[in-house]
Design a protein around this motif. Structure first.
Motif, PDB file in Angstrom:
ATOM      1  N   VAL A 228      43.228   1.060  58.050  1.00 53.73           N
ATOM      2  CA  VAL A 228      42.265   0.194  58.734  1.00 53.73           C
ATOM      3  C   VAL A 228      42.838  -1.218  58.766  1.00 53.73           C
ATOM      4  O   VAL A 228      43.342  -1.711  57.750  1.00 53.73           O
ATOM      5  CB  VAL A 228      40.898   0.216  58.023  1.00 53.73           C
ATOM      6  N   THR A 229      42.757  -1.865  59.934  1.00 54.08           N
ATOM      7  CA  THR A 229      43.315  -3.203  60.125  1.00 54.08           C
ATOM      8  C   THR A 229      42.261  -4.139  60.682  1.00 54.08           C
ATOM      9  O   THR A 229      41.553  -3.788  61.641  1.00 54.08           O
ATOM     10  CB  THR A 229      44.515  -3.163  61.090  1.00 54.08           C
ATOM     11  N   PHE A 230      42.150  -5.323  60.080  1.00 53.24           N
ATOM     12  CA  PHE A 230      41.301  -6.398  60.585  1.00 53.24           C
ATOM     13  C   PHE A 230      42.192  -7.576  60.951  1.00 53.24           C
ATOM     14  O   PHE A 230      43.028  -8.002  60.151  1.00 53.24           O
ATOM     15  CB  PHE A 230      40.289  -6.862  59.536  1.00 53.24           C
ATOM     16  N   GLU A 231      42.009  -8.104  62.141  1.00 57.67           N
ATOM     17  CA  GLU A 231      42.612  -9.372  62.490  1.00 57.67           C
ATOM     18  C   GLU A 231      41.814 -10.499  61.837  1.00 57.67           C
ATOM     19  O   GLU A 231      40.645 -10.302  61.460  1.00 57.67           O
ATOM     20  CB  GLU A 231      42.639  -9.549  64.011  1.00 57.67           C
ATOM     21  N   PRO A 232      42.409 -11.689  61.662  1.00 59.97           N
ATOM     22  CA  PRO A 232      41.645 -12.795  61.066  1.00 59.97           C
ATOM     23  C   PRO A 232      40.340 -13.030  61.814  1.00 59.97           C
ATOM     24  O   PRO A 232      40.317 -13.128  63.045  1.00 59.97           O
ATOM     25  CB  PRO A 232      42.601 -13.986  61.210  1.00 59.97           C
TER      26      PRO A 232
ATOM     27  N   ASP B 247      38.381  -6.031  69.499  1.00 58.70           N
ATOM     28  CA  ASP B 247      39.805  -5.872  69.232  1.00 58.70           C
ATOM     29  C   ASP B 247      40.179  -6.410  67.852  1.00 58.70           C
ATOM     30  O   ASP B 247      41.353  -6.426  67.494  1.00 58.70           O
ATOM     31  CB  ASP B 247      40.623  -6.609  70.289  1.00 58.70           C
ATOM     32  N   ALA B 248      39.184  -6.842  67.092  1.00 52.86           N
ATOM     33  CA  ALA B 248      39.441  -7.467  65.793  1.00 52.86           C
ATOM     34  C   ALA B 248      39.451  -6.477  64.639  1.00 52.86           C
ATOM     35  O   ALA B 248      39.789  -6.851  63.519  1.00 52.86           O
ATOM     36  CB  ALA B 248      38.390  -8.550  65.520  1.00 52.86           C
ATOM     37  N   TRP B 249      39.116  -5.205  64.922  1.00 50.90           N
ATOM     38  CA  TRP B 249      38.984  -4.209  63.855  1.00 50.90           C
ATOM     39  C   TRP B 249      39.367  -2.864  64.451  1.00 50.90           C
ATOM     40  O   TRP B 249      38.824  -2.455  65.490  1.00 50.90           O
ATOM     41  CB  TRP B 249      37.547  -4.211  63.352  1.00 50.90           C
ATOM     42  N   GLY B 250      40.323  -2.199  63.843  1.00 52.09           N
ATOM     43  CA  GLY B 250      40.766  -0.919  64.370  1.00 52.09           C
ATOM     44  C   GLY B 250      41.294  -0.011  63.283  1.00 52.09           C
ATOM     45  O   GLY B 250      41.509  -0.427  62.141  1.00 52.09           O
TER      46      GLY B 250
ATOM     47  N   GLU C 258      53.615   5.502  60.525  1.00 52.09           N
ATOM     48  CA  GLU C 258      52.535   4.719  61.124  1.00 52.09           C
ATOM     49  C   GLU C 258      52.967   4.046  62.422  1.00 52.09           C
ATOM     50  O   GLU C 258      52.123   3.762  63.282  1.00 52.09           O
ATOM     51  CB  GLU C 258      51.947   3.719  60.131  1.00 52.09           C
ATOM     52  N   ASP C 259      54.268   3.825  62.614  1.00 48.02           N
ATOM     53  CA  ASP C 259      54.740   3.274  63.882  1.00 48.02           C
ATOM     54  C   ASP C 259      54.419   4.199  65.056  1.00 48.02           C
ATOM     55  O   ASP C 259      54.358   3.750  66.207  1.00 48.02           O
ATOM     56  CB  ASP C 259      56.250   3.036  63.842  1.00 48.02           C
ATOM     57  N   ASP C 260      54.250   5.483  64.774  1.00 48.98           N
ATOM     58  CA  ASP C 260      54.016   6.472  65.823  1.00 48.98           C
ATOM     59  C   ASP C 260      52.531   6.795  66.009  1.00 48.98           C
ATOM     60  O   ASP C 260      52.197   7.717  66.771  1.00 48.98           O
ATOM     61  CB  ASP C 260      54.775   7.759  65.495  1.00 48.98           C
ATOM     62  N   VAL C 261      51.664   6.054  65.321  1.00 50.19           N
ATOM     63  CA  VAL C 261      50.220   6.312  65.391  1.00 50.19           C
ATOM     64  C   VAL C 261      49.531   5.069  65.941  1.00 50.19           C
ATOM     65  O   VAL C 261      49.597   3.994  65.330  1.00 50.19           O
ATOM     66  CB  VAL C 261      49.655   6.671  64.000  1.00 50.19           C
ATOM     67  N   ALA C 262      48.908   5.197  67.074  1.00 48.96           N
ATOM     68  CA  ALA C 262      48.304   4.050  67.751  1.00 48.96           C
ATOM     69  C   ALA C 262      47.105   3.523  66.980  1.00 48.96           C
ATOM     70  O   ALA C 262      46.339   4.287  66.380  1.00 48.96           O
ATOM     71  CB  ALA C 262      47.882   4.436  69.160  1.00 48.96           C
ATOM     72  N   LEU C 263      46.953   2.198  67.011  1.00 45.73           N
ATOM     73  CA  LEU C 263      45.753   1.565  66.468  1.00 45.73           C
ATOM     74  C   LEU C 263      44.624   1.732  67.483  1.00 45.73           C
ATOM     75  O   LEU C 263      44.763   1.335  68.648  1.00 45.73           O
ATOM     76  CB  LEU C 263      46.017   0.085  66.204  1.00 45.73           C
ATOM     77  N   GLN C 264      43.513   2.315  67.060  1.00 46.02           N
ATOM     78  CA  GLN C 264      42.372   2.553  67.938  1.00 46.02           C
ATOM     79  C   GLN C 264      41.288   1.529  67.616  1.00 46.02           C
ATOM     80  O   GLN C 264      40.675   1.585  66.540  1.00 46.02           O
ATOM     81  CB  GLN C 264      41.842   3.968  67.755  1.00 46.02           C
ATOM     82  N   PRO C 265      41.043   0.585  68.526  1.00 48.85           N
ATOM     83  CA  PRO C 265      40.011  -0.428  68.250  1.00 48.85           C
ATOM     84  C   PRO C 265      38.629   0.200  68.094  1.00 48.85           C
ATOM     85  O   PRO C 265      38.311   1.207  68.743  1.00 48.85           O
ATOM     86  CB  PRO C 265      40.066  -1.341  69.477  1.00 48.85           C
ATOM     87  N   MET C 266      37.824  -0.384  67.238  1.00 44.18           N
ATOM     88  CA  MET C 266      36.430   0.034  67.129  1.00 44.18           C
ATOM     89  C   MET C 266      35.690  -0.400  68.392  1.00 44.18           C
ATOM     90  O   MET C 266      36.095  -1.366  69.064  1.00 44.18           O
ATOM     91  CB  MET C 266      35.797  -0.571  65.882  1.00 44.18           C
ATOM     92  N   PRO C 267      34.608   0.305  68.748  1.00 48.87           N
ATOM     93  CA  PRO C 267      33.913  -0.017  70.000  1.00 48.87           C
ATOM     94  C   PRO C 267      33.485  -1.479  70.066  1.00 48.87           C
ATOM     95  O   PRO C 267      32.903  -2.021  69.121  1.00 48.87           O
ATOM     96  CB  PRO C 267      32.694   0.914  69.963  1.00 48.87           C
TER      97      PRO C 267
END
Length: 270
Positions: free
Chosen positions: A192-196, A170-173, A158-167
């Motif tokens: 899937v990652t959500f920032e606070p 920047d809080a969800w990608g 996963e370190d080699d796979v970029a987080l792609q923000p949803m349109p």
């Protein structure tokens, strides 16, 4: 990266029985407290290995996949891991350093390693370390299509796979391990990652079935008509068209491993 790892055990007799476990006509929630020693499974041809079976095809519910959390003891593993010739798989390591032998090459895996195993590929997995190794194993019967080749094997991290923000945020990608436009793939397993404070701002309602294992953090998740609190180690199982949304209130990130079936016509006959 932080990944929740179940350790089993058994609660004492002085503990409350009540928890958040629920199975409905539209979704199921298996909290991390349900993953105890007495509910593990053993598989043929696997040594010193146990698994928590989180999902399996059920008629009238989610029908396309199975998902396990697999714990392999020191020296354990398998040279004959899967007896289903049509099965494709994704492995995602959350603990330890197992070795994956894939199509004649050895890959030293570590937490965050991701492997896609197409149907029919020759693979083995062994744990040569002195500590346990734990990984998620997601299996699906590959839906072949005329004039469309099956995908190749893939091993990455996963370190080699970029987080792609949803349109628009920047809080969800999403970290997508394979190209979503590649129709050779009939399933995706992403992170899937959500920032606070991040949210899915509408109730997603779609044909894809889901398995969601929470790797890190906590949030409230809309499942059909119910808002449910979930945390690291919980598993959610959603049938097709189950409305879903999310609000991640913090204090840290909320991350989950997501399965969905993709890129195929709906079957019209059994």
């Amino acid at each position: 990266m932080t990944y929740y790892v179940p350790r089993g055990g058994l609660p004492g007799q002085d503990q409350l029985t009540t928890d958040r476990a629920v199975f409905t006509e539209a979704y199921a929630v298996l909290p991390r407290g349900t993953m105890r020693d007495i509910v593990t499974s053993r598989f043929p041809h696997w040594d010193d290995t146990r698994a928590w079976v989180l999902a399996r095809p059920l008629s009238g519910f989610a029908e396309t996949f199975s998902q396990y959390v697999v714990e392999v003891g020191p020296g354990g593993g398998s040279d004959r891991p899967d007896d289903a010739p049509r099965a494709e798989a994704v492995l995602f390591v959350v603990d330890g350093t197992p070795t994956l032998s894939l199509a004649g090459a050895d890959h030293e895996l570590r937490p965050g390693s991701y492997a896609y195993l197409p149907p029919g590929v020759d693979w083995r997995l062994r744990n040569g370390s002195a500590a346990t190794a734990t990984f998620h194993w997601i299996r699906k019967a590959y839906q072949a299509v005329d004039d469309v080749d099956a995908p190749e094997p893939l091993v990455t991290h996963e370190d080699d796979v970029a987080l792609q923000p949803m349109p628009g945020t920047d809080a969800w990608g999403t970290q997508r391990f394979v190209d979503p436009d590649d129709v050779r793939h009939d399933m995706h397993v992403n992170i899937v990652t959500f920032e606070p404070g991040g949210a899915i701002p509408f109730p997603e309602t779609h044909v894809m079935e889901h398995g969601l294992y929470v790797l890190e953090g906590k949030a409230v998740y809309l499942l059909n008509k119910d808002w449910v609190e979930v945390q690291a180690g919980d598993f959610m199982w959603l049938r097709a068209f189950c409305p879903q949304a999310c609000y991640a209130g913090g204090p840290g990130r909320f991350r989950y491993l997501l399965y969905k079936d993709v890129n195929r016509h709906a079957r019209l006959l059994p």
